[in-house]
Design an enzyme around this catalytic site. Structure first.
Site, PDB file in Angstrom:
ATOM      1  N   HIS A 441       0.818  -1.203   0.000  1.00  0.00           N
ATOM      2  CA  HIS A 441       0.000   0.000   0.000  1.00  0.00           C
ATOM      3  C   HIS A 441       0.855   1.257   0.000  1.00  0.00           C
ATOM      4  O   HIS A 441       0.466   2.280  -0.569  1.00  0.00           O
ATOM      5  CB  HIS A 441      -0.936  -0.014   1.214  1.00  0.00           C
ATOM      6  CG  HIS A 441      -2.111  -0.920   1.018  1.00  0.00           C
ATOM      7  ND1 HIS A 441      -2.930  -1.330   2.047  1.00  0.00           N
ATOM      8  CD2 HIS A 441      -2.620  -1.498  -0.108  1.00  0.00           C
ATOM      9  CE1 HIS A 441      -3.882  -2.111   1.567  1.00  0.00           C
ATOM     10  NE2 HIS A 441      -3.713  -2.228   0.279  1.00  0.00           N
ATOM     11  N   GLU A 675      -7.642  -4.290 -29.590  1.00  0.00           N
ATOM     12  CA  GLU A 675      -6.833  -4.768 -28.470  1.00  0.00           C
ATOM     13  C   GLU A 675      -6.236  -6.153 -28.715  1.00  0.00           C
ATOM     14  O   GLU A 675      -5.559  -6.693 -27.841  1.00  0.00           O
ATOM     15  CB  GLU A 675      -7.697  -4.822 -27.202  1.00  0.00           C
ATOM     16  CG  GLU A 675      -8.241  -3.463 -26.787  1.00  0.00           C
ATOM     17  CD  GLU A 675      -9.242  -3.556 -25.658  1.00  0.00           C
ATOM     18  OE1 GLU A 675      -8.837  -3.395 -24.501  1.00  0.00           O
ATOM     19  OE2 GLU A 675     -10.434  -3.802 -25.951  1.00  0.00           O
ATOM     20  N   ASN A 698      -2.009  -1.550 -24.167  1.00  0.00           N
ATOM     21  CA  ASN A 698      -1.627  -2.468 -23.091  1.00  0.00           C
ATOM     22  C   ASN A 698      -2.052  -3.898 -23.418  1.00  0.00           C
ATOM     23  O   ASN A 698      -1.247  -4.829 -23.383  1.00  0.00           O
ATOM     24  CB  ASN A 698      -2.239  -2.026 -21.761  1.00  0.00           C
ATOM     25  CG  ASN A 698      -1.794  -0.643 -21.348  1.00  0.00           C
ATOM     26  OD1 ASN A 698      -0.793  -0.133 -21.838  1.00  0.00           O
ATOM     27  ND2 ASN A 698      -2.539  -0.033 -20.452  1.00  0.00           N
ATOM     28  N   ASP A 699      -3.343  -4.072 -23.731  1.00  0.00           N
ATOM     29  CA  ASP A 699      -3.826  -5.404 -24.080  1.00  0.00           C
ATOM     30  C   ASP A 699      -3.249  -5.865 -25.412  1.00  0.00           C
ATOM     31  O   ASP A 699      -2.917  -7.044 -25.587  1.00  0.00           O
ATOM     32  CB  ASP A 699      -5.353  -5.435 -24.130  1.00  0.00           C
ATOM     33  CG  ASP A 699      -5.959  -5.728 -22.760  1.00  0.00           C
ATOM     34  OD1 ASP A 699      -5.343  -6.473 -21.982  1.00  0.00           O
ATOM     35  OD2 ASP A 699      -7.045  -5.202 -22.462  1.00  0.00           O
ATOM     36  N   ARG A 709       1.492  -8.605 -18.702  1.00  0.00           N
ATOM     37  CA  ARG A 709       2.301  -7.488 -18.195  1.00  0.00           C
ATOM     38  C   ARG A 709       2.271  -7.381 -16.682  1.00  0.00           C
ATOM     39  O   ARG A 709       3.014  -6.583 -16.099  1.00  0.00           O
ATOM     40  CB  ARG A 709       1.833  -6.169 -18.809  1.00  0.00           C
ATOM     41  CG  ARG A 709       0.364  -5.875 -18.600  1.00  0.00           C
ATOM     42  CD  ARG A 709      -0.124  -4.764 -19.524  1.00  0.00           C
ATOM     43  NE  ARG A 709      -1.576  -4.690 -19.581  1.00  0.00           N
ATOM     44  CZ  ARG A 709      -2.321  -3.989 -18.741  1.00  0.00           C
ATOM     45  NH1 ARG A 709      -1.754  -3.315 -17.765  1.00  0.00           N
ATOM     46  NH2 ARG A 709      -3.625  -3.961 -18.867  1.00  0.00           N
ATOM     47  N   CYS A 744      -5.215   4.849 -26.605  1.00  0.00           N
ATOM     48  CA  CYS A 744      -5.564   5.221 -25.229  1.00  0.00           C
ATOM     49  C   CYS A 744      -4.835   4.366 -24.198  1.00  0.00           C
ATOM     50  O   CYS A 744      -5.112   4.450 -23.006  1.00  0.00           O
ATOM     51  CB  CYS A 744      -7.067   5.118 -25.003  1.00  0.00           C
ATOM     52  SG  CYS A 744      -7.745   3.480 -25.329  1.00  0.00           S
TER      53      CYS A 744
END
Length: 816
Positions: A441, A675, A698-699, A709, A744
């Site tokens: 955290h 994606e 990312n995907d 990832r 994005c």
């Protein structure tokens, strides 16, 4: 006891009168003996108090006088032991009436039903003189007076496989406990031969349950069926869990060996570079007195301290990032845990001080977590230790929650607690800890605060000299002790260059973004919450929202949000964008992002299962409601709909059909996310069915490279600048023709990657709001011809590393 029976409200002690231990009555005795009020087994026995457990499970505490524990047994003679069976009327304790009257706070003796969650007092015999054997009170199960046969039908068990990516740590345990508290039934979760109260956060955490573990949910009571079903569903679907799959077992990151004696390697927990004098944060054990100053005084002190800490946590949660709010809300759930409070009150009842009692209550859970074979759960033990220290500090007027740290310090510590970081953050330039992990955290909060941080650097960092200078390069995973002046100067120059660029960028953030040769590039913001985040994005220079992640509306709730609620939320975001466009992605759940109200099956490979638009089409009512809400919102401002995880034209056509039925002749802009390699290869066909395309880098990267990832084995290699990914982006931009193409994902915010994207034909970028000003500055410094040349060369490189090196050289005069 023989004596006057009085309401509990008349007991001059808030532990009893405020019913902190439970409901009941009180007897002002006129005789010197306590007898068993019913048949049962002695659950606990002391010189001054006995608890009886009946065969049905009700627990009744009978307490001789007030603060009689301080007598040390004087004037009291116990006649039973723990575990002993007793019958109604058996002698439990005899006592010297005169001695108690003159040496204790009061003779009045509470009789308490402890487990009021499962049982209730239906009637009492108050305000009268009672003889031994007279009726005192009636207790029954909260689900009514049941026969043994009907009672057995109200005991329900369910088996569930836990879906929470990190098991039952603080946040999911708080989610389960809060849901369980909504039922009258008693609930427990069993695992590994142990059972925990499902309404207790700390009890659930101490089970050590991991993702995939099978547990038994047991419920008993009138609403047992619904309670067991609800908790089982939550466990399986993992509502509200951050989208970070956990590996089957913790794998320690491999550290690169140091290249000099002054170089210490660690794990990057928050990126950035810092230079400053070392300050050691040494968190000493706080001393507490064991003996209390009376039950009433210690209970009041603990109550005040807990309320003060809770108030402070709530205040901090309102000011921080979304991640920080989530963490602090989990801490609030922990501090409100009834099991913790009950355990502490039992200690106070035994004569302990509030501080000693609170520590004892928490250390039991801390010890259980630290012994678990689960790295993440051991990390969460620090959250409970943090709450221990905060309450102890609130109990002591001389204690301070954090040391006095000089401004500009580079903090060195064995570990840093979340509350310490929240309190000290403004004074720190960086953090390096000997232990801890990148998923702690503290790591999450440091990232949100923009403080560079290394963790897991080992004991060597604790030997660094107080006040000596150091350079922390979290990006490279290095702490350099006693650096040469030229190294310090270079680091400071880099920090200053970045600061100046950001300052200059902010000054021009609201100007249109164009390349050096005048090509217009739209820079949008990625948003994941409501209007406040949208307002902040506009202040950073956003030209609208290129991706609104609508999942924030769907998590942590028992049913999907209705149309009116969704429409109101979208409209408020549109107002905050002040005329700029809003791109709303439909619900993107499944795999590692479930919600509680959908009974989604467990999947062996969820990344390749029910995800994105597939989930929406499987539950068309939820999709229809969301589409209707977006159409309504679109009447008050420019609004686009974006469909996630598109892999076939039939998916787009199915959504189009719903839209046509909803809006009739209204014009609605519909886009598809690219994606997967499949979507990239048919981008031209997808573009014919849509109004725009949006690439989720990312995907796309992890599906192209077959590298998760978030998996520590391969995550460092899952780089979106891999030539294969770049070629798929080029194919998408070419296939789109005249249709707009936006990126994005994380690559859009990468200052090395964004110019390459422009060279590949992308004209819209959507990034985190804080990235917008500098990204615009970098784009303004390059021409499209430069970007195209860089993109061509990048696509020919053998690896992502080679692409990055090529980009660094080409952009050396542009980047900070």
């Amino acid at each position: 006891m023989q004596g006057w029976v009085a309401p509990l409200d008349e007991v001059p002690d808030p532990v009893f009168s405020d019913r902190m231990l439970g409901d009941g009555v009180a007897i002002d005795p006129t005789d010197s003996a306590m007898h068993a009020p019913c048949d049962g087994v002695v659950a606990s026995a002391a010189a001054h108090a006995v608890t009886i457990r009946t065969s049905e499970g009700a627990e009744i505490l009978i307490h001789v006088g007030l603060e009689t524990v301080a007598l040390g047994g004087r004037g009291l003679v116990p006649h039973v032991r723990e575990g002993e069976a007793v019958r109604a009327g058996d002698l439990l304790i005899s006592f010297d009436l005169d001695f108690i009257a003159t040496h204790a706070k009061s003779l009045i003796s509470p009789v308490i039903l402890i487990n009021g969650d499962a049982f209730e007092i239906t009637r009492t015999n108050l305000n009268r003189e009672a003889a031994r054997g007279d009726f005192l009170m009636e207790i029954r199960r909260r689900n009514g007076a049941l026969t043994a046969e009907s009672l057995s039908q109200k005991r329900v068990q369910r088996e569930a496989s836990v879906g929470f990516a990190h098991g039952l740590h603080a946040r999911p345990a708080a989610l389960i406990a809060n849901a369980a508290k909504g039922f009258r039934a008693s609930l427990s979760i069993s695992f590994g031969g142990r059972a925990a109260n499902a309404k207790s956060v700390t009890a659930l955490m101490s089970l050590g349950v991991r993702q995939g573990d099978r547990v038994i949910v047991s419920a008993e009571g009138e609403d047992a069926d619904a309670a067991a079903e609800r908790v089982s569903d939550l466990l399986r679907t993992a509502a509200g869990e951050p989208a970070t799959p956990r590996p089957a077992a913790h794998v320690e990151p491999v550290l690169i060996p140091a290249t000099s004696p002054n170089e210490i390697r660690g794990i990057c927990a928050s990126p950035g570079v810092a230079v400053g004098p070392i300050h050691h944060l040494r968190t000493a054990e706080m001393e507490v007195d064991e003996a209390g100053k009376g039950i009433s005084a210690e209970t009041e002190a603990l109550t005040r301290a807990v309320v003060a800490v809770r108030s402070r946590l709530a205040g901090s949660a309102e000011k921080g990032s979304r991640a920080q709010r989530d963490i602090l809300h989990a801490h609030i759930a922990l501090i409100e845990d009834t099991e913790l409070r009950r355990t502490a009150l039992v200690q106070i009842e035994a004569g302990k001080s509030a501080g000693y009692a609170w520590r004892a209550a928490l250390r039991e859970t801390i010890s259980a977590l630290e012994q678990l074979d689960d790295h993440l759960m051991r990390e969460r033990a620090k959250d409970i230790l943090d709450l221990e220290r905060q309450v102890l500090a609130a109990l002591s007027p001389d204690a301070t929650a954090a040391q006095d740290v000089p401004a500009g310090s580079l903090l060195i510590a064995e570990n840093v607690l979340p509350s310490q970081l929240v309190a000290l953050g403004a004074k720190l330039v960086g953090i390096c800890t000997a232990s801890g992990g990148p998923m702690s955290h503290v790591a999450i909060i440091a990232t949100g605060m923009g403080i560079p941080a290394l963790v897991g650097a080992g004991e060597a960092v604790l030997a660094s000299v107080e006040g000596s200078m150091a350079i922390l390069n979290a990006d490279a995973g290095v702490l350099l002790l006693n650096p040469e002046e030229h190294a310090r100067a270079d680091a400071r120059a880099r920090i200053e260059s970045h600061r100046k660029l950001r300052q200059a960028s902010l000054a021009r953030a609201h100007e249109d973004c164009r390349t050096a040769d005048g090509v217009r590039i739209a820079v949008f913001a990625n948003l994941q919450s409501g209007a406040a985040e949208a307002t902040a994005a506009i202040e950073q220079g956003a030209e609208g929202c290129g991706l609104l992640r609508t999942e924030f509306l769907f998590v942590d709730r028992a049913a999907p949000p209705p149309e009116d609620e969704q429409a109101a939320e979208y409209e408020s975001i549109l107002r905050a964008l002040d005329g700029w466009p809003l791109t709303i992605r439909t619900l993107d759940i499944g795999g590692d992002k479930p919600v509680s109200f959908l009974p989604m099956p467990r999947e062996d490979n969820p990344a390749l299962g029910l995800r994105g638009v597939r989930v929406s089409l499987a539950w068309p009512d939820i999709l229809r409601t969301q589409l209707a809400a977006i159409v309504r919102a679109g009447r008050s401002g420019p609004c686009r709909i974006l469909l996630p995880m598109i892999t076939s034209l039939s998916e787009i056509r199915a959504v189009r059909a719903q839209l046509k039925d909803i809006h009739g002749g209204e014009s609605v802009h519909l886009g598809a996310m690219i994606e997967t390699p499949a979507a990239a290869m048919i981008a031209s066909e997808i573009a014919q069915e849509t109004d725009f395309l949006s690439i989720g880098s990312n995907d796309l990267t992890q599906y192209t490279l077959a590298m998760d990832r978030t998996n520590p084995h391969v995550s460092a290699q899952a780089d979106a600048l891999h030539p294969a990914v770049l070629r798929l982006i080029a194919a998408t931009a070419a296939g789109a023709g005249e249709k707009p193409v936006c990126v994005c994902g994380g690559l859009a915010a990468d200052l090395l990657g964004a110019p390459i994207l422009i060279g590949l034909g992308v004209r819209e970028l959507s990034v985190p709001p804080s990235t917008i000003p500098i990204l615009k500055s970098v784009i303004r410094a390059i021409s499209t011809q430069q970007a195209q040349a860089l993109a061509r060369e990048s696509s020919r490189q053998p690896s992502a590393e080679a692409v990055r090196e090529l980009a660094r050289q080409a952009l050396s005069g542009v980047l900070p």
